[in-house]
Write an enzyme that holds these catalytic residues in place. Sequence first.
Site, PDB file in Angstrom:
ATOM      1  N   CYS A  43       0.668  -1.290  -0.056  1.00 18.69           N
ATOM      2  CA  CYS A  43       0.028   0.494   0.094  1.00 18.69           C
ATOM      3  C   CYS A  43       0.989   1.306   0.023  1.00 18.69           C
ATOM      4  O   CYS A  43       0.551   2.243  -0.405  1.00 18.69           O
ATOM      5  CB  CYS A  43      -0.963  -0.070   0.846  1.00 18.69           C
ATOM      6  N   CYS A  48      -1.648   1.763  -3.027  1.00 17.78           N
ATOM      7  CA  CYS A  48      -2.359   2.588  -2.671  1.00 17.78           C
ATOM      8  C   CYS A  48      -1.825   4.079  -2.644  1.00 17.78           C
ATOM      9  O   CYS A  48      -2.220   5.423  -3.307  1.00 17.78           O
ATOM     10  CB  CYS A  48      -2.890   2.242  -1.141  1.00 17.78           C
ATOM     11  N   LYS A  51       0.008   4.904  -5.771  1.00 18.40           N
ATOM     12  CA  LYS A  51      -1.727   5.095  -6.705  1.00 18.40           C
ATOM     13  C   LYS A  51      -2.158   6.557  -6.541  1.00 18.40           C
ATOM     14  O   LYS A  51      -1.892   7.330  -7.955  1.00 18.40           O
ATOM     15  CB  LYS A  51      -2.432   4.021  -6.993  1.00 18.40           C
ATOM     16  N   TYR A 180      -9.804  -2.893 -10.328  1.00 13.80           N
ATOM     17  CA  TYR A 180      -9.265  -1.684 -10.419  1.00 13.80           C
ATOM     18  C   TYR A 180      -8.391  -0.643 -10.900  1.00 13.80           C
ATOM     19  O   TYR A 180      -8.045  -0.120 -10.855  1.00 13.80           O
ATOM     20  CB  TYR A 180     -10.186  -0.828  -9.082  1.00 13.80           C
ATOM     21  N   GLU A 184      -7.527   2.436 -12.810  1.00 10.75           N
ATOM     22  CA  GLU A 184      -6.755   3.266 -12.397  1.00 10.75           C
ATOM     23  C   GLU A 184      -5.947   4.023 -12.852  1.00 10.75           C
ATOM     24  O   GLU A 184      -5.950   5.228 -13.637  1.00 10.75           O
ATOM     25  CB  GLU A 184      -6.668   3.474 -11.048  1.00 10.75           C
ATOM     26  N   HIS A 439     -26.217  22.290   0.559  1.00 15.90           N
ATOM     27  CA  HIS A 439     -26.648  23.025  -0.456  1.00 15.90           C
ATOM     28  C   HIS A 439     -25.514  24.357  -0.872  1.00 15.90           C
ATOM     29  O   HIS A 439     -25.020  24.094   0.438  1.00 15.90           O
ATOM     30  CB  HIS A 439     -27.899  23.557  -0.587  1.00 15.90           C
ATOM     31  N   GLU A 444     -26.759  15.998  -1.936  1.00 16.49           N
ATOM     32  CA  GLU A 444     -27.442  16.303  -1.433  1.00 16.49           C
ATOM     33  C   GLU A 444     -28.970  15.494  -2.620  1.00 16.49           C
ATOM     34  O   GLU A 444     -29.559  15.267  -2.129  1.00 16.49           O
ATOM     35  CB  GLU A 444     -28.116  18.129  -1.331  1.00 16.49           C
TER      36      GLU A 444
END
Length: 458
Positions: A43, A48, A51, A180, A184, A439, A444
Site C-alpha cells: 500500500c 494505494c 497510486k 480497479y 486507475e 446545498h 444532496e
Amino acid sequence: MSDYDYDLFVIGGGSGGVRAARIAATHGARVGIAEEYRYGGTCVIRGCVPKKLFVYASKFSEEFEDAEGFGWTVGERGFSWQKLIAAKDQEITRLEGIYRRNLEKTDVEVHDSRAVIEGAHTVRLLTTGQKITAKHILVAVGASPNVDTDLQGAEHVITSNEAFHLAELPDRIVVAGGGYIAVEFAGIFNGLGVETTLIYRGEEILRGFDQDLRTTVRQEMEKKGIRVIREDTFSRIEKRSDGSLVGHTKGGLELKADQIMFAIGRNPHTRELGLEKAGVDMDASGAIKVSADSRTNVASIYAVGDVTNRANLTPVAIREGHAFADTVFGDNPWTVDHSLIATAVFSQPEMGTVGLTQDQALERTPNLDIYKSSFRPMKHTLSGRDEKMLMKMIVDADSQKVLGVHIVGPDAGELAQILGVTLQMGATKADFDKTIAVHPTAAEELVTMREPTERLRG
Ligand SMILES: Cc1cc2nc3c(=O)[nH]c(=O)nc-3n(C[C@H](O)[C@H](O)[C@H](O)COP(=O)(O)OP(=O)(O)OC[C@H]3O[C@@H](n4cnc5c(N)ncnc54)[C@H](O)[C@@H]3O)c2cc1C
C-alpha cells in the site's frame, strides 16, 4: 518465561503485519518482524499511496482546461515525469521511515530479510541464516502482480510495480486488465498525456461492481480519450528492433505501444515460503485458508491480509491484523466483519461504493426500489466538460432498508466513507429523506431522491 525467542514473529511488514506487530507488542508480547523489501508494504511503497499521488498528478491536465470556463487564462503547460517520480519517492521514503519508527517505538524487533517458515514455531531469516523460534507466527506476506508467463513475449511487459519507477513516461501504453488497478492506471496515463488503450477479456470492466457504475465509468473513460477494447486478450507480445512493442490480440488487433502493462490480478505471495513444510492448508490459488479469527489449520500459525484473499484492501488487512493481536495477546477476542466494506476506485471519474450491487441485492430479495440520478456536476456547467455524475441507491422495498449506495463522480470515494457509517447503522430510505440537504453540493442528491426510478417486484 517461554522457551521461544519471541511470543510472535510476523512475516511481512505491510499493512496487516505492521498493525498486528505493534498491537501485540502494546499488549506486552515480545515481537519480531521481518520484511524482505521495504516497511510499509504494498500500500505504502507500490500501491494505494503512490497510486493516489499519480492520480492527483494526472488530474491537473483537466483542471487547467476547466479553469478557462471560469475566466482563467492558462499559459503554456509542461510536465516532468522525472520530477513527479522524485517527489513521490521522497514522500514514500518519509512514510517508510514512520512505519519503521512506529515499530521500534513499541519495541518490536525489526529484521530486514526475507523469512521462510521451517516448522510450526520456526522461521529462518535468509539474509543471515538465523533460525528464530516463536510461540505464534503471523503470515502477512501480501500478494504480487500476476503476469501470464505462458504468453509469448511476457518478459517485455511491466506491472504496477514497475509503473511506479519508469525512467520515461511512454508516448503510448496498453494496459491489460479490467479490475480497479488497470482502470486507475489507464486514467493516470491518459491524464498525463499518454495515448492509452485498455484491453479486457470480459464483457464490461470492473467486474463485481454495480452494472450501472461499470458502464458509466467505461463510457466516461472513453469520452476522455481512452480506447477501451473489451472481449479480447493478447495472443503474444512482440518487441521490435526500435524497442517499441506490439501486442497481438486473439481478436486480430495489433496494438502498438512503448509500454504494455499487465494488471490482470494478484497472486498470494506464498511461493517458497515453507508453508507446505509446516502443513499449512492453502487453496488452489495459493491463498492461505483461515477461519474468521485468521487461524490456519496449524494452531500456532495465523494469516492476515491479501495472502488470505478475503477482501484485498489495506483497511481490511489492518483490521484483521488488529483483531488477531487483540484476540491472541490482548484477551479481547473479536473478528472482522467483511460483509459491509465501503470502497473507492480512483478511476477518472472516481467511483465510491458501499453495500450490495443491484444483482447481489436481487439474490437476497426480489423486491427492490432503485433510485437513480444522473446529472452534470455544477462545476461542469461553466467548465463545459461533458461529464456525468451518477448516484444509485438500492432499497429493500419491504423493510425500506438501504442495501447499497453507488456513486460515480467527483469525491465519490469520500462520500462512500460516510455512507459506510450510515449503512453500518442500518439506515432506511426514510432516514435519508429526513436528513436536510447540504446545498449546493452533489451529495444532496442522496437525500432528495423522492421517487424510485424502478420498482422491482418478485
Ligand atoms: C497498485 C495498487 C493499488 C492499490 N490501491 C489500493 C487502494 O487504493 N486502497 C486499498 O485499500 N488497497 C489498495 N491496494 C491493495 C493494498 O495495497 C493491499 O490490500 C494491502 O497492502 C494488503 O496488505 P497486506 O499486509 O496483506 O500485504 P502487503 O501490504 O502487500 O505487505 C506484505 C509485505 O510482506 C513482504 N514479504 C512478502 N514475503 C515476505 C517474506 N517471505 N519475508 C519477509 N517479507 C515478505 C512484502 O515485501 C510486503 O512488504 C492496492 C494495491 C496495488 C498493487
